[in-house]
Design an enzyme around this catalytic site. Structure first.
Site: not given
Length: 359
Positions: A58, A81, A169, A303, A323
């Protein structure tokens, strides 16, 4: 002995080839009929505070390293960080045996906040706000691409995908090596171009635009499809219509229409189960770096991959285990079925509709 009858992809198991990874996926759509008694996820948290001083993403919040975020009003980029890559690295030294090889890994890891508010996500942002994100992505691609061979932009959305901070973010990791996914796509696209004289994904996009059975949403510059070889239930592939190598190569119009098609796609995702839809997504474009020869990149096509885990509802997800880990990928509904469901969803976000109904 082969069984008689007509093949229906939604009824009969089959395998499909992924030319981008040189792999196959098992499609077993009839498995959607089986009862589910497995793990149920908690629906995503909806009541997220707009501002939380304890949330390190924030504006004005103090992060783990003691730094205080500025009072940002648009995008905000800072060094991670807890980076997985750092610019300096000790060389492991020569290997004593070919089965035990190691190389140094150098790079940087950054975090990019999309918006100052924690309670908004991309589909709820304005087109101007999303366009600012696209521009920042392109800017960072240039800056880091001047130094590093690969720049990976990716977003993990939702706690289900490992997102630890409820704030819009993404992350950007740049490295002095090509990661496995990039290396695989580089090889397959290069081989296709050598054999057929065209970019694989340019040709693939043209084919999907004409066939339309896996098309989710489109505009004049972009299209989104559930790829023929999709592994995740509602996986999508975002493609430009023209041949483009990297994000920074997009025109102003293409950036505007990219913002629009992202908003439309992500609104459909949220509307599918009427939740803030979790996913991991990332951009793949041509490699970068100071010693790159551009003529070596013509086989590439920019892409973005979107990998959402939810399968049947807001609480039932697809697990890639057993699998999938030991043999090959398998999916439980056809890409055509997934595309039709997404395509038919409204493009007005469900929360806006609910708010209007409550008035």
């Amino acid at each position: 002995m082969e069984s008689a009858g007509t093949f229906h992809p939604s009824e009969h198991q089959h395998i499909r080839y992924n030319p981008l990874r040189d792999e196959w996926v098992l499609v077993s759509a009839h498995r959607m009929k089986r009862p589910w008694q497995g793990q149920l996820e908690k629906p995503p948290e909806e009541d997220i505070p707009r501002y939380d001083p304890s949330n390190p993403l924030c504006p004005g919040a103090r992060r783990a390293n003691g730094e205080v975020n500025p009072a940002y009003e648009s995008t905000f980029l800072f060094d991670n960080d807890f980076p997985a890559l750092q610019p300096d690295a000790v060389e492991p030294g020569p290997s004593q045996h070919p089965l035990f090889r190691a190389k140094s890994a150098r790079g940087v890891c950054k975090v990019m906040c999309f918006h100052p508010w924690s309670d908004v996500t991309l589909p709820l942002m304005s087109l101007a706000e999303i366009r600012a994100i696209v521009d920042k992505w392109a800017e960072v691609m240039v800056d880091l691409g001047n130094i590093y061979q690969w720049v990976q932009i990716f977003e993990n959305k939702g706690a289900m995908m490992g997102c630890s901070n409820p704030h819009p973010h993404c992350q950007i990791w740049a490295s002095n090596f090509l990661p496995n996914e990039a290396k695989a796509e580089d090889g397959t696209q290069r081989q296709h171009c050598l054999q057929h004289g065209t970019s694989m994904l340019v040709e693939y996009g043209q084919q999907e635009a004409a066939r339309r059975e896996r098309l989710v949403v489109e505009n004049e510059n972009w299209l989104v499809v559930v790829p023929y070889w999709a592994v995740w239930p509602f996986q999508t592939l975002l493609l430009p219509r023209r041949h483009v190598l990297r994000l920074q190569d997009l025109t102003d119009q293409e950036r505007d229409t990219l913002a629009s098609i992202m908003k439309r796609l992500l609104t459909k995702y949220d509307n599918l189960f009427e939740i803030s839809f979790p996913y991991s997504m990332g951009w793949h474009g041509a490699p970068t770096g100071p010693h790159l020869r551009e003529e070596d990149c013509s086989h590439w096509q920019l892409h973005a991959h979107y990998y959402p885990p939810l399968l049947r509802s807001a609480t039932v997800r697809k697990f890639l285990v057993g699998y999938e880990m030991l043999a090959q990928a398998q999916r439980d509904l056809t890409p055509e079925q997934a595309a039709e469901r997404l395509r038919n969803l409204p493009e007005e976000h469900y929360t806006l509709k609910q708010a209007r109904s409550a008035q």
